[in-house]
Design a protein around this motif. Structure first.
Motif, PDB file in Angstrom:
ATOM      1  N   ASN A 150      66.777 -18.357 -44.829  1.00 30.72           N
ATOM      2  CA  ASN A 150      66.305 -18.151 -43.944  1.00 30.72           C
ATOM      3  C   ASN A 150      64.949 -16.884 -43.460  1.00 30.72           C
ATOM      4  O   ASN A 150      65.159 -16.375 -43.024  1.00 30.72           O
ATOM      5  CB  ASN A 150      67.465 -17.368 -42.695  1.00 30.72           C
ATOM      6  CG  ASN A 150      68.938 -19.005 -42.709  1.00 30.72           C
ATOM      7  OD1 ASN A 150      67.848 -19.529 -41.828  1.00 30.72           O
ATOM      8  ND2 ASN A 150      69.566 -18.225 -42.572  1.00 30.72           N
ATOM      9  N   TYR A 151      64.504 -17.044 -44.933  1.00 32.99           N
ATOM     10  CA  TYR A 151      63.290 -15.421 -44.606  1.00 32.99           C
ATOM     11  C   TYR A 151      62.510 -15.912 -44.606  1.00 32.99           C
ATOM     12  O   TYR A 151      62.065 -14.508 -43.383  1.00 32.99           O
ATOM     13  CB  TYR A 151      63.577 -15.360 -46.251  1.00 32.99           C
ATOM     14  CG  TYR A 151      62.560 -13.792 -47.035  1.00 32.99           C
ATOM     15  CD1 TYR A 151      63.621 -13.033 -47.526  1.00 32.99           C
ATOM     16  CD2 TYR A 151      61.084 -13.467 -46.785  1.00 32.99           C
ATOM     17  CE1 TYR A 151      62.596 -12.229 -47.345  1.00 32.99           C
ATOM     18  CE2 TYR A 151      60.648 -13.149 -47.168  1.00 32.99           C
ATOM     19  CZ  TYR A 151      61.019 -12.036 -48.121  1.00 32.99           C
ATOM     20  OH  TYR A 151      61.100 -10.071 -47.807  1.00 32.99           O
ATOM     21  N   TYR A 152      61.792 -16.535 -44.285  1.00 30.64           N
ATOM     22  CA  TYR A 152      61.157 -17.483 -43.422  1.00 30.64           C
ATOM     23  C   TYR A 152      61.311 -18.270 -42.166  1.00 30.64           C
ATOM     24  O   TYR A 152      60.553 -18.315 -41.415  1.00 30.64           O
ATOM     25  CB  TYR A 152      59.599 -17.598 -43.814  1.00 30.64           C
ATOM     26  CG  TYR A 152      58.624 -16.826 -45.607  1.00 30.64           C
ATOM     27  CD1 TYR A 152      58.808 -15.465 -44.810  1.00 30.64           C
ATOM     28  CD2 TYR A 152      59.453 -17.106 -46.402  1.00 30.64           C
ATOM     29  CE1 TYR A 152      58.046 -15.175 -45.637  1.00 30.64           C
ATOM     30  CE2 TYR A 152      58.929 -16.240 -47.663  1.00 30.64           C
ATOM     31  CZ  TYR A 152      57.687 -15.194 -46.727  1.00 30.64           C
ATOM     32  OH  TYR A 152      57.496 -14.394 -47.859  1.00 30.64           O
ATOM     33  N   ASN A 153      62.384 -18.945 -41.936  1.00 35.71           N
ATOM     34  CA  ASN A 153      62.805 -19.787 -41.630  1.00 35.71           C
ATOM     35  C   ASN A 153      64.529 -19.570 -40.269  1.00 35.71           C
ATOM     36  O   ASN A 153      64.959 -20.293 -41.112  1.00 35.71           O
ATOM     37  CB  ASN A 153      62.461 -21.102 -41.469  1.00 35.71           C
ATOM     38  CG  ASN A 153      60.901 -21.073 -42.411  1.00 35.71           C
ATOM     39  OD1 ASN A 153      60.488 -21.076 -41.773  1.00 35.71           O
ATOM     40  ND2 ASN A 153      60.872 -21.993 -43.335  1.00 35.71           N
ATOM     41  N   TYR A 187      53.187 -11.578 -48.498  1.00 37.66           N
ATOM     42  CA  TYR A 187      53.125 -10.148 -47.698  1.00 37.66           C
ATOM     43  C   TYR A 187      54.417 -10.106 -46.562  1.00 37.66           C
ATOM     44  O   TYR A 187      54.092  -8.952 -46.038  1.00 37.66           O
ATOM     45  CB  TYR A 187      51.948  -9.855 -47.575  1.00 37.66           C
ATOM     46  CG  TYR A 187      50.892  -9.824 -48.615  1.00 37.66           C
ATOM     47  CD1 TYR A 187      51.046  -9.062 -49.221  1.00 37.66           C
ATOM     48  CD2 TYR A 187      50.567 -11.039 -49.335  1.00 37.66           C
ATOM     49  CE1 TYR A 187      49.861  -8.375 -50.630  1.00 37.66           C
ATOM     50  CE2 TYR A 187      49.480 -10.587 -50.513  1.00 37.66           C
ATOM     51  CZ  TYR A 187      49.707  -9.906 -51.080  1.00 37.66           C
ATOM     52  OH  TYR A 187      48.736  -9.161 -51.976  1.00 37.66           O
ATOM     53  N   PHE A 188      54.598 -11.275 -46.133  1.00 39.78           N
ATOM     54  CA  PHE A 188      55.623 -10.862 -44.436  1.00 39.78           C
ATOM     55  C   PHE A 188      57.623 -10.359 -45.414  1.00 39.78           C
ATOM     56  O   PHE A 188      57.940 -10.898 -46.199  1.00 39.78           O
ATOM     57  CB  PHE A 188      55.910 -12.163 -43.707  1.00 39.78           C
ATOM     58  CG  PHE A 188      54.368 -11.955 -42.775  1.00 39.78           C
ATOM     59  CD1 PHE A 188      54.353 -11.709 -41.600  1.00 39.78           C
ATOM     60  CD2 PHE A 188      53.188 -12.756 -43.435  1.00 39.78           C
ATOM     61  CE1 PHE A 188      53.217 -11.228 -40.768  1.00 39.78           C
ATOM     62  CE2 PHE A 188      51.792 -12.759 -42.352  1.00 39.78           C
ATOM     63  CZ  PHE A 188      51.929 -12.348 -41.186  1.00 39.78           C
ATOM     64  N   ILE A 189      57.558  -9.516 -44.372  1.00 46.35           N
ATOM     65  CA  ILE A 189      58.663  -9.382 -45.002  1.00 46.35           C
ATOM     66  C   ILE A 189      60.089  -9.219 -43.393  1.00 46.35           C
ATOM     67  O   ILE A 189      58.990  -9.423 -42.416  1.00 46.35           O
ATOM     68  CB  ILE A 189      58.727  -7.406 -45.743  1.00 46.35           C
ATOM     69  CG1 ILE A 189      60.756  -7.515 -45.841  1.00 46.35           C
ATOM     70  CG2 ILE A 189      58.798  -7.063 -44.298  1.00 46.35           C
ATOM     71  CD1 ILE A 189      60.636  -6.551 -46.856  1.00 46.35           C
ATOM     72  N   PRO A 190      60.727  -9.704 -43.294  1.00 44.76           N
ATOM     73  CA  PRO A 190      61.796  -9.674 -42.250  1.00 44.76           C
ATOM     74  C   PRO A 190      61.513  -8.654 -41.269  1.00 44.76           C
ATOM     75  O   PRO A 190      61.319  -7.598 -42.328  1.00 44.76           O
ATOM     76  CB  PRO A 190      63.467 -11.091 -42.665  1.00 44.76           C
ATOM     77  CG  PRO A 190      62.837 -11.457 -43.723  1.00 44.76           C
ATOM     78  CD  PRO A 190      61.587 -10.704 -44.139  1.00 44.76           C
ATOM     79  N   TRP A 191      61.711  -8.104 -40.359  1.00 43.05           N
ATOM     80  CA  TRP A 191      61.856  -6.709 -39.568  1.00 43.05           C
ATOM     81  C   TRP A 191      62.858  -6.007 -39.658  1.00 43.05           C
ATOM     82  O   TRP A 191      63.072  -4.990 -39.725  1.00 43.05           O
ATOM     83  CB  TRP A 191      61.951  -7.124 -38.424  1.00 43.05           C
ATOM     84  CG  TRP A 191      61.278  -5.862 -37.121  1.00 43.05           C
ATOM     85  CD1 TRP A 191      61.944  -5.975 -36.527  1.00 43.05           C
ATOM     86  CD2 TRP A 191      60.260  -4.831 -37.559  1.00 43.05           C
ATOM     87  NE1 TRP A 191      61.599  -4.718 -35.334  1.00 43.05           N
ATOM     88  CE2 TRP A 191      60.850  -4.022 -36.363  1.00 43.05           C
ATOM     89  CE3 TRP A 191      58.879  -5.251 -37.310  1.00 43.05           C
ATOM     90  CZ2 TRP A 191      59.197  -2.770 -36.265  1.00 43.05           C
ATOM     91  CZ3 TRP A 191      57.908  -3.959 -37.508  1.00 43.05           C
ATOM     92  CH2 TRP A 191      58.401  -2.984 -36.265  1.00 43.05           C
TER      93      TRP A 191
END
Length: 199
Positions: A150-153, A187-191
């Protein structure tokens, strides 16, 4: 009961804590390198961020030993070997170790310092224990997100922030490439985990 600091258990516990925090800093720096190898730049950043906080804890414990400058303190202790084969394993090991510091080690060290009459050391142990609980929670959340994929999906509409340029993406999954700076998904982090959010 008043105790001479140079003969106290608190003196030994401060040195044990200094050694433990110093080792944690190195373990997290090594874990950050592993995260980078897996393309998880934001997880690496969290490990380094936490490593810097462990350095600050080590410095605080070390400073409380100042009156013994020039002496050598012999201590024994047990320290973990967290060589894991995967990133989730590293996060779970970090979570476990932070929990032990929070729930057991620093509570006992703080109680001893209080009992021996070293209130400043007791306060440092108790306050840093609370911070270690924050570390435990942060590592657990990261591991939960990675283990559940669930980190990116996350399976629903969510937000992520590119930690390179600050772009905020909203959708059902993080983009594979940042549309602004062209950095990869790592480089993306969950908000929900992003620092310095406005909301």
């Amino acid at each position: 009961m008043a105790v001479n600091f140079s003969e106290s258990r608190t003196r030994e516990n401060l040195m044990r804590a200094f050694a433990g925090e110093s080792q944690a800093r190195n373990r997290y720096t090594i874990a950050a390198e592993r995260a980078e190898q897996e393309g998880m730049i934001t997880v690496a950043a969290v490990f380094r961020y936490t490593a810097d906080q462990e350095r600050a804890h080590a410095e605080r414990f070390y400073s409380l030993l100042k009156e013994l400058a020039g002496e050598t303190i012999t201590v024994d202790g047990t320290y973990p070997v967290d060589l894991q084969d995967d990133l989730c394993g590293l996060l779970r090991a970090a979570e476990h170790n932070e929990h032990e510091e929070y729930a057991d080690v620093y509570q006992a060290f703080g109680d001893t310092a209080k009992e021996e009459g070293f209130t400043e050391a007791a306060s440092a142990f108790f306050q840093i224990a609370v911070i270690e609980h924050t570390h435990e929670t942060r590592f657990a959340k990261l591991a939960d997100l990675l283990e559940s994929d669930n980190y990116y999906n996350p399976g629903m509409n969510a937000k992520w922030m590119c930690t390179n340029c600050g772009y905020i993406h909203e959708g059902t999954q993080a983009p594979p490439i940042c549309p602004v700076c062209r950095h990869e998904r790592g480089y993306f982090i969950p908000w929900s985990l992003a620092c310095y959010k406005a909301d």
